[in-house]
Write a protein that holds these residues in place. Sequence first.
Motif, PDB file in Angstrom:
ATOM      1  N   PHE A   1       0.817  -1.270   0.046  1.00 30.11           N
ATOM      2  CA  PHE A   1       0.055   0.001  -0.045  1.00 30.11           C
ATOM      3  C   PHE A   1       0.856   1.206  -0.207  1.00 30.11           C
ATOM      4  O   PHE A   1       1.593   1.418   0.886  1.00 30.11           O
ATOM      5  CB  PHE A   1      -1.011  -0.003   1.361  1.00 30.11           C
ATOM      6  CG  PHE A   1      -1.870  -1.118   1.172  1.00 30.11           C
ATOM      7  CD1 PHE A   1      -2.991  -1.022   0.575  1.00 30.11           C
ATOM      8  CD2 PHE A   1      -1.599  -2.385   1.683  1.00 30.11           C
ATOM      9  CE1 PHE A   1      -3.980  -2.039   0.514  1.00 30.11           C
ATOM     10  CE2 PHE A   1      -2.375  -3.383   1.623  1.00 30.11           C
ATOM     11  CZ  PHE A   1      -3.484  -3.369   1.063  1.00 30.11           C
ATOM     12  N   LYS A   2       0.792   2.352  -1.118  1.00 27.61           N
ATOM     13  CA  LYS A   2       1.439   3.467  -1.209  1.00 27.61           C
ATOM     14  C   LYS A   2       0.910   4.622  -1.060  1.00 27.61           C
ATOM     15  O   LYS A   2      -0.284   4.651  -1.716  1.00 27.61           O
ATOM     16  CB  LYS A   2       2.452   3.156  -2.614  1.00 27.61           C
ATOM     17  CG  LYS A   2       3.503   2.022  -2.617  1.00 27.61           C
ATOM     18  CD  LYS A   2       4.033   2.219  -3.983  1.00 27.61           C
ATOM     19  CE  LYS A   2       5.578   1.202  -4.094  1.00 27.61           C
ATOM     20  NZ  LYS A   2       6.194   1.505  -3.080  1.00 27.61           N
ATOM     21  N   LEU A   3       1.447   5.580  -0.590  1.00 29.02           N
ATOM     22  CA  LEU A   3       0.896   6.974  -0.581  1.00 29.02           C
ATOM     23  C   LEU A   3       1.052   7.592  -1.952  1.00 29.02           C
ATOM     24  O   LEU A   3       2.231   7.469  -2.556  1.00 29.02           O
ATOM     25  CB  LEU A   3       1.659   7.714   0.311  1.00 29.02           C
ATOM     26  CG  LEU A   3       1.428   9.276   0.339  1.00 29.02           C
ATOM     27  CD1 LEU A   3      -0.165   9.418   0.672  1.00 29.02           C
ATOM     28  CD2 LEU A   3       2.239   9.909   1.468  1.00 29.02           C
ATOM     29  N   MET A   4       0.039   8.030  -2.627  1.00 26.51           N
ATOM     30  CA  MET A   4       0.015   8.577  -3.941  1.00 26.51           C
ATOM     31  C   MET A   4      -0.354  10.174  -3.805  1.00 26.51           C
ATOM     32  O   MET A   4      -1.079  10.695  -2.874  1.00 26.51           O
ATOM     33  CB  MET A   4      -0.966   7.844  -4.755  1.00 26.51           C
ATOM     34  CG  MET A   4      -0.772   6.420  -4.863  1.00 26.51           C
ATOM     35  SD  MET A   4       0.680   6.093  -5.871  1.00 26.51           S
ATOM     36  CE  MET A   4       0.306   6.556  -7.464  1.00 26.51           C
ATOM     37  N   LEU A   5       0.127  11.031  -4.850  1.00 24.36           N
ATOM     38  CA  LEU A   5      -0.641  12.272  -4.728  1.00 24.36           C
ATOM     39  C   LEU A   5      -1.074  12.477  -6.303  1.00 24.36           C
ATOM     40  O   LEU A   5      -0.425  12.234  -7.478  1.00 24.36           O
ATOM     41  CB  LEU A   5       0.577  13.413  -4.706  1.00 24.36           C
ATOM     42  CG  LEU A   5       0.142  14.651  -4.614  1.00 24.36           C
ATOM     43  CD1 LEU A   5      -0.700  14.932  -3.228  1.00 24.36           C
ATOM     44  CD2 LEU A   5       1.513  15.540  -4.736  1.00 24.36           C
ATOM     45  N   MET A   6      -2.168  12.978  -6.490  1.00 28.23           N
ATOM     46  CA  MET A   6      -3.186  13.295  -7.857  1.00 28.23           C
ATOM     47  C   MET A   6      -3.067  14.788  -8.115  1.00 28.23           C
ATOM     48  O   MET A   6      -3.591  15.518  -6.825  1.00 28.23           O
ATOM     49  CB  MET A   6      -4.213  12.549  -7.763  1.00 28.23           C
ATOM     50  CG  MET A   6      -5.106  12.660  -8.980  1.00 28.23           C
ATOM     51  SD  MET A   6      -6.881  12.171  -9.075  1.00 28.23           S
ATOM     52  CE  MET A   6      -6.276  10.488  -9.611  1.00 28.23           C
TER      53      MET A   6
END
Length: 431
Positions: free
Chosen positions: A356-361
């Motif tokens: 599970f990874k932290l993403m930025l959109m």
Amino acid sequence: MSTPVALRAPSWRRRAVLSALGATACAPALAQFRVEISGVGATQIPLAIGRFRDEKLGGQPISEIVRADLERSGLFRASEAPGALDEGSTPVMNEWKGRNVDALVAGSVSRLADGRFDVRHKLWDVVKGEDLGGQAFAVQALDLRLAAHRVADAVYERLTGEKGVFSTRIAYVTRAAGRYTLRVTDADGEGGQVALASPEPIISPAWSPNGRELAYVSFETRKAVVWVQDISSGARRKVADFRGTNSAPAWSPDGSQLAVTLSREGGSQLHLISRNGGEPRRLTTSSAIDTEPVFTPDGSRIYFVSDRGGGPQIYRMGAGGGSPERVTFNGSYNISPAISPDGRSMAYVTRQGGGFKLMLMDLGSGDSRALTDSTDDESPSFAPNGRLIIYATRGGGRDLLMTTTLDGRIKTRLLSSGLDVREPAWGPFGR
């Protein structure tokens, strides 16, 4: 008297929460963290910070706190300035230029007749050879750390033109020896108070817009109930205690109501409810699980997680309800949306290869990128100036908290003393 926990939402939550908790008043908490900073920013201002004259008087390393704060922002490369400096000094700028320093900070701490401490600082622009002024704070001994954070905020704002977040607060949950504690601390994880303690899990703290209250969910009655607690007094009130589960509270920007997930009609659906409770208004009607709501900063929309398309994805709709629009399309599992203060970006967690990874959109273009190399990220929350994200992850066999800059280059690890730490939430400006 037993007391609350906080729950995040239904069946996609990766850590089971099955219990309730016993509350305590807002008692002082011992410092729990030290800070490790890693990574290199693309452009950083070289800054020298002198040891504040007589800073040992108050028992707090003022200059070290200021330096750690500014380094955590990712915008500064800070070092200790040698020699005896304070706010009354007249530094020779050419000497500091020769040390490749662009800005210089110095100050002092003195005890006042009434027992308070006077904390002063001065900032110089070495490149331009200018005195940029300073400030003075008269504080009680217990507020010396806060004074140091305010010095860092002042330096940050003077050099960047944006507000610093070092004097803001965070909330998080620790676990040790089978006991869970909801804490409210400085933004670096130090100091603060215990808001709640229990032998049962506590999750999902959510700050009110004015920073005076926390919403959370308690299982003390063997079911999930949404509570709101005053941080200063410890007083609390039930907001949602309906049949089924009551979970995932999120404040509206004006603080008048909360979006919550209720299952009183059989499925987990989004509702709006007054900050003081009362009859909720249903926002979604589907056979899916709808949960983890979050308002946009202008209050016009709500982002949330739903499995209406087969797997958990992030959707958005008008704050008053309406037809949801899907936001995430990459990957089969996207949860935990957090909207930046300017409304332009969304942090969230995606499942990739079992991790599970932290993403930025970028919400304008829809482009996303990973911010981390870790594989067990949870619960992203933006700093109120939008320049940092705090999140939970796992490392070295422990649950821990990290902050990251928006480019993912600078990460700060808040290391606990034998505690597992989860559920971070960054509070608003002001305290």
